[in-house]
Design a protein around this motif. Structure first.
Motif, PDB file in Angstrom:
ATOM      1  N   PHE A 163      33.300  36.530  36.371  1.00 30.52           N
ATOM      2  CA  PHE A 163      32.364  37.457  35.729  1.00 30.52           C
ATOM      3  C   PHE A 163      31.791  38.431  36.768  1.00 30.52           C
ATOM      4  O   PHE A 163      31.720  39.637  36.536  1.00 30.52           O
ATOM      5  CB  PHE A 163      31.246  36.673  35.060  1.00 30.52           C
ATOM      6  N   GLY A 164      31.401  37.902  37.932  1.00 28.66           N
ATOM      7  CA  GLY A 164      30.887  38.763  39.002  1.00 28.66           C
ATOM      8  C   GLY A 164      31.933  39.738  39.506  1.00 28.66           C
ATOM      9  O   GLY A 164      31.639  40.912  39.751  1.00 28.66           O
ATOM     10  N   VAL A 165      33.187  39.257  39.648  1.00 31.69           N
ATOM     11  CA  VAL A 165      34.271  40.139  40.089  1.00 31.69           C
ATOM     12  C   VAL A 165      34.499  41.252  39.081  1.00 31.69           C
ATOM     13  O   VAL A 165      34.703  42.421  39.449  1.00 31.69           O
ATOM     14  CB  VAL A 165      35.571  39.330  40.303  1.00 31.69           C
ATOM     15  N   SER A 166      34.474  40.899  37.798  1.00 37.45           N
ATOM     16  CA  SER A 166      34.718  41.908  36.757  1.00 37.45           C
ATOM     17  C   SER A 166      33.641  42.992  36.769  1.00 37.45           C
ATOM     18  O   SER A 166      33.951  44.185  36.634  1.00 37.45           O
ATOM     19  CB  SER A 166      34.785  41.236  35.380  1.00 37.45           C
ATOM     20  N   ILE A 167      32.387  42.595  36.945  1.00 34.66           N
ATOM     21  CA  ILE A 167      31.297  43.584  37.003  1.00 34.66           C
ATOM     22  C   ILE A 167      31.451  44.477  38.224  1.00 34.66           C
ATOM     23  O   ILE A 167      31.317  45.703  38.152  1.00 34.66           O
ATOM     24  CB  ILE A 167      29.928  42.874  37.021  1.00 34.66           C
ATOM     25  N   PHE A 168      31.769  43.839  39.360  1.00 35.58           N
ATOM     26  CA  PHE A 168      31.893  44.598  40.607  1.00 35.58           C
ATOM     27  C   PHE A 168      32.995  45.643  40.516  1.00 35.58           C
ATOM     28  O   PHE A 168      32.770  46.826  40.803  1.00 35.58           O
ATOM     29  CB  PHE A 168      32.171  43.635  41.762  1.00 35.58           C
ATOM     30  N   ILE A 169      34.200  45.240  40.105  1.00 35.90           N
ATOM     31  CA  ILE A 169      35.323  46.181  40.096  1.00 35.90           C
ATOM     32  C   ILE A 169      35.123  47.245  39.014  1.00 35.90           C
ATOM     33  O   ILE A 169      35.502  48.417  39.201  1.00 35.90           O
ATOM     34  CB  ILE A 169      36.664  45.440  39.902  1.00 35.90           C
ATOM     35  N   PHE A 170      34.487  46.881  37.909  1.00 37.18           N
ATOM     36  CA  PHE A 170      34.251  47.862  36.842  1.00 37.18           C
ATOM     37  C   PHE A 170      33.367  48.989  37.330  1.00 37.18           C
ATOM     38  O   PHE A 170      33.685  50.173  37.167  1.00 37.18           O
ATOM     39  CB  PHE A 170      33.626  47.169  35.626  1.00 37.18           C
TER      40      PHE A 170
END
Length: 314
Positions: free
Chosen positions: A17-24
């Motif tokens: 979830f954190g990775v998805s927010i960061f890359i988005f």
């Protein structure tokens, strides 16, 4: 063990979830207009507005993210903003090449590094040890793209051989496949070998100082038995740790080698998508790589208990 695996799998949720927010949000702050990049400088305002609407770029950021992550949770990584094709099948196709390249490179690395690390440890402070330590330092220090360039130059200038361009699947033509993969795999494997060799040497030296090794030797065990049946197995945990990290890193970090050898792998897909500002492909690829990386870490943790019975997961 089962409880531990379930707990670790649940821990993947906040990580991904954190990775998805960061890359988005990183892709959204990169300078440039994706619609302008796709349509060109001659595009009319109406055409730009229509393209933004088609891809949902006119929506608030939080709505764009929810739409995207909602699709990911159902197995839909979206469509490429360039080609209009589904992203996940393309990621899986490219991943096959990158996985094969990483696996062969890892095997080459183990074949080189572990035996040399054992030799360096058993011949501590000898000329052989110093020579092998210099070799390992070179392996760690020389960038893989520089090594790849040197190998290509040597092969072309002295052997009139150029690595083949393109990619053929292993099951289509195994010989051609290995011809394409083997040189970039040697480059990556050699780069990996330096760190693994150093870790192997230091880990075995640490184990050889333990009391149980002195006891085994006092009982008259041969040196080969001491090294391979007792010292190496107990020294494998730190070695396995660095191997797991290297494999996870390579699965998402072979982009330079793939570019040099014209291999259509996952790294090349991400690089092309970044240059073309294809948000959806970059987001999906990075999230997929992050998932694979954390799964490899989980596998490494489970192998610890196999190598050392004193380690148990409850």
């Amino acid at each position: 063990m089962f409880t531990y695996i379930v707990r670790r799998l649940l821990m993947l949720i906040p990580v991904l979830f954190g990775v998805s927010i960061f890359i988005f949000f990183v892709m959204r702050v990169v300078p440039g207009d994706v619609a302008q990049t796709i349509l060109g400088t001659d595009a009319t305002p109406a055409a730009l507005a229509q393209l933004r609407e088609n891809f949902g770029l006119n929506l608030p950021l939080y709505q764009q993210y929810l739409n995207w992550i909602g699709g990911v949770l159902t197995g839909d990584f979206g469509e490429s903003m360039r080609t209009g094709k589904a992203i996940l099948p393309d990621i899986l196709t490219r991943f096959k090449l990158t996985f094969e390249l990483t696996l062969i490179a890892a095997v080459i690395s183990w074949i080189i590094s572990i035996p040399l690390g054992i030799i360096a440890a058993t011949k501590r402070n000898s000329k052989t040890d110093f020579g092998l330590r210099i070799v390992s330092l070179l392996g760690v220090s020389v960038p893989n793209f520089a090594l790849a360039t040197v190998i290509i130059l040597v092969l072309s200038l002295y052997f009139s051989y150029s690595p083949p361009v393109g990619y053929v699947g292993f099951f289509e033509n195994p010989i051609k496949n290995l011809e394409i993969i083997i040189i970039p795999a040697i480059v990556l494997g050699t780069s990996m070998a330096g760190a693994v060799m150093r870790m192997t040497r230091s880990s075995i030296l640490e184990i050889l100082r333990q009391d149980f090794i002195r006891t085994i030797r006092a009982k008259g065990a041969k040196e080969k038995v001491v090294i391979f049946q007792h010292a190496l197995k107990n020294a494998m945990i730190p070695i396995l740790t660095i191997i797991g990290l290297q494999i996870g890193t390579l699965l998402g970090g072979t982009v330079i080698i793939e570019q040099i050898f014209s291999l259509p792998g996952l790294g090349q897909l991400v690089l092309t998508a970044i240059t073309q500002r294809d948000f959806m492909v970059v987001q999906g690829s990075v999230l997929f790589i992050a998932f694979i990386f954390v799964m490899i870490n989980l596998l490494v943790d489970l192998l610890y208990s196999y190598l050392d019975p004193r380690i148990s997961y409850k």
